[in-house]
Motif scaffolding. Structure first.
Motif, PDB file in Angstrom:
ATOM      1  N   PHE A 153      -7.456  -4.481   1.956  1.00 60.08           N
ATOM      2  CA  PHE A 153      -7.632  -3.485   0.897  1.00 60.08           C
ATOM      3  C   PHE A 153      -9.107  -3.162   0.648  1.00 60.08           C
ATOM      4  O   PHE A 153      -9.427  -2.488  -0.331  1.00 60.08           O
ATOM      5  N   HIS A 154      -9.988  -3.678   1.506  1.00 57.93           N
ATOM      6  CA  HIS A 154     -11.432  -3.388   1.433  1.00 57.93           C
ATOM      7  C   HIS A 154     -12.008  -3.785   0.071  1.00 57.93           C
ATOM      8  O   HIS A 154     -12.731  -3.029  -0.577  1.00 57.93           O
ATOM      9  N   GLN A 155     -11.690  -5.013  -0.330  1.00 59.69           N
ATOM     10  CA  GLN A 155     -12.184  -5.535  -1.597  1.00 59.69           C
ATOM     11  C   GLN A 155     -13.140  -6.700  -1.353  1.00 59.69           C
ATOM     12  O   GLN A 155     -12.960  -7.478  -0.414  1.00 59.69           O
ATOM     13  N   ASP A 156     -14.131  -6.822  -2.217  1.00 53.38           N
ATOM     14  CA  ASP A 156     -15.069  -7.941  -2.160  1.00 53.38           C
ATOM     15  C   ASP A 156     -14.376  -9.173  -2.745  1.00 53.38           C
ATOM     16  O   ASP A 156     -14.016  -9.188  -3.924  1.00 53.38           O
ATOM     17  N   ALA A 159      -6.884   0.023  -5.481  1.00 54.38           N
ATOM     18  CA  ALA A 159      -6.738  -0.900  -4.355  1.00 54.38           C
ATOM     19  C   ALA A 159      -6.905  -2.357  -4.794  1.00 54.38           C
ATOM     20  O   ALA A 159      -6.260  -3.256  -4.254  1.00 54.38           O
ATOM     21  N   LYS A 160      -7.755  -2.604  -5.799  1.00 60.42           N
ATOM     22  CA  LYS A 160      -7.953  -3.983  -6.241  1.00 60.42           C
ATOM     23  C   LYS A 160      -6.680  -4.547  -6.858  1.00 60.42           C
ATOM     24  O   LYS A 160      -6.363  -5.731  -6.680  1.00 60.42           O
ATOM     25  N   ASP A 161      -5.919  -3.706  -7.575  1.00 55.46           N
ATOM     26  CA  ASP A 161      -4.652  -4.157  -8.140  1.00 55.46           C
ATOM     27  C   ASP A 161      -3.607  -4.347  -7.050  1.00 55.46           C
ATOM     28  O   ASP A 161      -2.775  -5.263  -7.121  1.00 55.46           O
ATOM     29  N   LYS A 181     -15.910 -10.454  -6.049  1.00 56.97           N
ATOM     30  CA  LYS A 181     -15.707  -9.644  -7.243  1.00 56.97           C
ATOM     31  C   LYS A 181     -14.268  -9.688  -7.742  1.00 56.97           C
ATOM     32  O   LYS A 181     -14.007  -9.534  -8.936  1.00 56.97           O
ATOM     33  N   LEU A 182     -13.328  -9.894  -6.823  1.00 57.99           N
ATOM     34  CA  LEU A 182     -11.914  -9.926  -7.204  1.00 57.99           C
ATOM     35  C   LEU A 182     -11.496 -11.300  -7.735  1.00 57.99           C
ATOM     36  O   LEU A 182     -10.503 -11.417  -8.458  1.00 57.99           O
ATOM     37  N   CYS A 240      -7.916  -9.278   0.814  1.00 60.33           N
ATOM     38  CA  CYS A 240      -9.137  -8.572   0.405  1.00 60.33           C
ATOM     39  C   CYS A 240      -9.676  -7.723   1.546  1.00 60.33           C
ATOM     40  O   CYS A 240     -10.148  -6.594   1.335  1.00 60.33           O
ATOM     41  N   ALA A 253      -4.248  -5.339  -4.063  1.00 64.78           N
ATOM     42  CA  ALA A 253      -4.598  -6.606  -3.419  1.00 64.78           C
ATOM     43  C   ALA A 253      -4.096  -7.797  -4.228  1.00 64.78           C
ATOM     44  O   ALA A 253      -3.548  -8.761  -3.674  1.00 64.78           O
ATOM     45  N   GLU A 290       0.829  -1.200   0.000  1.00 61.51           N
ATOM     46  CA  GLU A 290       0.000   0.000   0.000  1.00 61.51           C
ATOM     47  C   GLU A 290       0.870   1.260   0.000  1.00 61.51           C
ATOM     48  O   GLU A 290       0.602   2.217  -0.733  1.00 61.51           O
TER      49      GLU A 290
END
Length: 419
Positions: free
Chosen positions: A388-391, A134-136, A394-395, A385, A138, A124
């Motif tokens: 980085f606050h990712q679902d 953020a998704k990348d 979805k990822l 996930c 992660a 980060e």
């Protein structure tokens, strides 16, 4: 029920147990019980197989080596030496793009469960000025944390494969050394390069000076790595006929001692923090694996299955499908190795083709590795996930592509290495 369907039912029991969160150890134990019943052993015979499986030198050595590996990883992390060593190296790397992958890769040298959470803040920070979503971040953290999984000699899954195949760990590393290169290539092509495509070009980071104390933080890690390789060699030379893993155990105990010594006055706090590890649960998994292996032997499962399959290419289908499926559902290397390799190696021996064991081991490792990397159950994936606050749902499609490509890439590498 035919032998093939019986084996399918056994794996269904194990996978259902994992899915229902019964725990990996209990799931494999339930699978061994189902295997015993389906192949003509009584419940009493299953109980009698437990001491036969657990009271062996092979089981003792494997449990000991896994225990000291996890103890060393916990001590090295809790003492702060790993963080200081990473700071020292960080000061010498001027490329922000290299920093994105360097720290996950460095943390990957330590086989700690959920280790991706340690490198996530570093990724980060390295990405903070690059406008990388953020998704990348992660995906980069998760993928490059695991690039060494196939060929790093400190990973319990690799050591378990060595024990089951009766091949020294050094021999397995010699067979699978290209695995990290495959993982790095796929990660660069499908994860890192797309993430950096629109990132702004920034001036290089100025090098910072670090104290010798920071650099000394790498001493326990190098003691473990060099000592493990040297220890195996010394055991082979000075103690022929005994498991070479005793040398690895000695090296890791020495590395743990170095780590504690360097902690100095903080060693009580370090021990308390390291004691939070889940070593006992992992040792229970190892015990369940050896019980499963013993039932395979006592129930003559491999012989029956080999006759039913009749040779041909069926074994290659099983080598890919079974490790991938177990790895995908469990998200653990030790799960697919322990649940499928005893059966696959046994098939090679029973069909009069023991020369295929290196092929089976290599292809099975790539397939299982593909399964764990594509798995939504992988603890590192879930923790990354969350950070980085990712679902995770979805990822997942983004990680499935490089994960699944590990299988054909592994097949090509296996063919090049073994034929």
């Amino acid at each position: 029920m035919t032998p093939v369907l019986s084996v399918v039912a056994v794996f269904a029991v194990m996978l259902a147990g994992i899915r229902l969160k019964l725990g990996l150890g209990l799931s494999i134990l339930a699978g061994s019980f189902a295997l015993a019943i389906l192949f003509g052993l009584s419940p009493l015979a299953w109980l009698g197989a437990i001491p036969d499986a657990l009271l062996t030198e092979e089981t003792f050595v494997l449990c000991a080596i896994i225990a000291v590996i996890l103890a060393f990883s916990a001590l090295y992390s809790a003492s702060g030496q790993s963080e200081r060593f990473m700071r020292a190296i960080r000061a010498q790397i001027r490329s922000r793009s290299l920093l994105l992958v360097f720290f996950p890769a460095l943390i990957g040298l330590l086989p700690m469960p959920g280790g991706a959470i340690f490198s996530a803040p570093m990724v980060e920070k390295a990405a903070s000025e690059l406008a990388i979503p953020a998704k990348d971040q992660a995906l980069i953290n998760y993928w490059f944390r695991h690039i060494w999984e196939l060929a790093w000699p400190l990973y319990p899954g690799l050591i378990l494969a060595s024990s089951l195949a009766h091949i020294p760990v050094t021999g397995i590393v010699a067979l699978l050394w290209a695995g990290p290169l495959v993982a790095i290539g796929l990660g660069w092509l499908l994860i890192l390069r797309p993430a950096l495509k629109n990132a702004p070009r920034l001036p290089a980071i100025a090098a910072e000076s670090r104290s010798a104390r920071d650099w000394l933080g790498g001493l326990p890690l190098f003691t473990a790595i060099i000592g493990s390789i040297g220890g195996e060699w010394l055991c082979a030379v000075l103690w022929p006929g005994r498991p070479m893993e005793y040398g690895v155990i000695a090296a890791l105990i020495l590395a743990s001692g170095v780590s504690l010594f360097m902690a100095q006055a903080k060693w009580t706090a370090v021990l308390r923090e390291a004691g939070k590890d889940n070593t006992l649960s992992l040792l229970a998994v190892v015990g369940a694996i050896f019980i499963f292996k013993e039932i395979l032997h006592q129930g003559h499962v491999v012989d029956v299955l080999a006759r039913a399959l009749g040779g041909g290419g069926a074994i290659y289908v099983m080598v890919i499908v079974l490790p991938f499926l177990v790895g995908f559902v469990a998200g653990l290397t030790i799960a697919f190795v322990g649940a499928t390799f005893p059966l696959l190696f046994g098939l090679a021996h029973s069909s009069g083709q023991p020369h295929l064991i290196p092929v089976i081991l290599s292809l099975g490792m790539y397939a299982g590795y593909a399964g764990i990397m594509a798995s939504p159950m992988h603890i590192c994936y879930l923790m990354t996930c969350n950070f980085f606050h990712q679902d995770p749902g979805k990822l997942l499609p983004r990680i499935l592509v490089p994960g699944l490509l590990l299988i054909p890439a592994g097949a090509v590498v296996t063919w090049l290495m073994t034929f």
